[in-house]
Design an enzyme around this catalytic site. Structure first.
Site: not given
Length: 388
Positions: A145, A197
């Site tokens: 991610s 992230h």
């Protein structure tokens, strides 16, 4: 029984077509992540301490392999499925623009830069004199991610949209889109790596602003790899997209939809956006800055070139505007465009017909429509070939 058999066959066909539409490298990453998760599931491997990105282990024991092993392992079925579903549209679009080898290099570069940002921030937070906080140094992060957030930033910059929809609920400015997603996922999901992230977003912005240009090799580097014998079996596959030296007519177009809000990645409309974008210029006429960030010529996959193209509002206005007279010759010869032999012959027939006593079209649009036999989409393609 018969309707169910037909339905099953149709589902299998659609699934096969969907898989065939995914380019080579994107499908390879999907397979690798999926197979690794299934193997871990079958052998009962549920601890990832040895392979996750752990800043403390990287600093203390110099275990740099964690930078790359951490991105292909996932902690749960939902984790791997969500990342795969996000990767397919993002990776497919970027691979068609960059090429398979170039995208692989970009993924490695982003994984490395994500880890460097992650490590630097963790060290600064842990050793700041005001309030030391060592949580990030001992945080074990896994999953693809982080790179996906980098791809979101790059794809948003490439699309040129001004706003994007977050989960189909509300629109946000495009430059804040990745940060809003970061906050939303942090609130909605448990065990989400905020720093992982965030570092992906920082890497994406660094890439789009050209901070990594000095690390990106030239076209000859990718051409040498693609022409190597050990990669020949991969290059011959129809899903493989060449970075350079491919089909000379398969230039990658630049897309622009700056005046229309995008529906965003996670609202489910990215496929519609990709199919409706109108190519405005060929890669050979892009600016040097765009070439350095998003360069490459891709080989068309399947029947992409035969897909219907939706004209934008400006071209629709041109097709409906019959008030601007111009020379027929300028209607078919662009400043840099090039028509196919068949289409060129049709245009020449129209011009010759006018010279022989037949009514001569008075505008560029009429010449284009006449050459396209009344097909507006083909007429748009002819008009596009003349634009600077």
């Amino acid at each position: 029984m018969r309707p169910s058999i037909v339905s099953e066959a149709g589902l299998q066909t659609r699934a096969g077509q969907w898989w065939d539409s995914i380019p080579f490298l994107t499908s390879a990453v999907v397979i690798v992540c999926g197979v690794i998760y299934l193997i871990c599931l079958l052998v009962g491997h549920d601890t990832f301490y040895e392979i996750c990105f752990l800043p403390e282990a990287v600093v203390s024991h110099f275990q740099v392999y964690r930078i790359y092993t951490s991105i292909i392992f996932h902690g749960s079925l939902l984790h791997v499925l969500f990342n795969i579903l996000a990767l397919v549209p993002l990776g497919s679009e970027l691979e068609r623009i960059m090429g398979s080898i170039r995208l692989l290099f970009m993924i490695i570069l982003l994984a490395t830069s994500n880890a460097i940002f992650h490590l630097f921030i963790a060290l600064v937070v842990a050793h700041n004199p005001i309030h030391p906080y060592d949580h990030f140094m001992n945080e074990c992060a896994i999953g693809f991610s982080g790179i996906l957030f980098s791809m979101i930033v790059i794809e948003t910059s490439l699309s040129g949209v001004q706003s994007r929809s977050v989960l189909g609920l509300f629109n946000v400015p495009a430059k804040w889109y990745a940060f809003i997603l970061l906050v939303v996922f942090q609130l909605l999901m448990a065990n989400v790596s905020l720093l992982g992230h965030l570092c992906g977003i920082l890497s994406g912005f660094a890439y789009t602003y050209g901070l990594f240009n000095f690390l990106i090799p030239g076209p000859s580097f990718y051409a040498a790899i693609e022409s190597s014998s050990w990669l020949a079996s991969c290059v011959r596959r129809p899903k493989f997209i060449l970075c350079s030296g491919g089909n000379p007519s398969a230039y990658i177009p630049t897309y622009t939809v700056q005046n229309s809000p995008s529906s965003g990645l996670f609202s489910g409309n990215i496929w519609r956006n990709m199919s409706s974008w109108m190519p405005l210029k060929e890669t050979s006429y892009q600016s040097a800055q765009e070439d350095s960030i998003f360069p490459g010529r891709g080989r068309t996959i399947g029947s992409v070139q035969s897909a219907a193209v939706s004209p934008d509002s400006n071209l629709q206005a041109r097709l409906l505007d019959n008030t601007r007279p111009t020379s027929p010759n300028t209607a078919v010869v662009g400043a840099g465009g090039r028509l196919s032999n068949e289409r060129q012959s049709q245009v020449n027939d129209v011009v010759a017909a006018g010279a022989g006593g037949y009514p001569l079209p008075q505008t560029q649009v009429e010449v284009a429509i006449a050459a396209a036999d009344g097909d507006l989409n083909v007429a748009v393609e002819i008009l596009m070939s003349q634009q600077d």
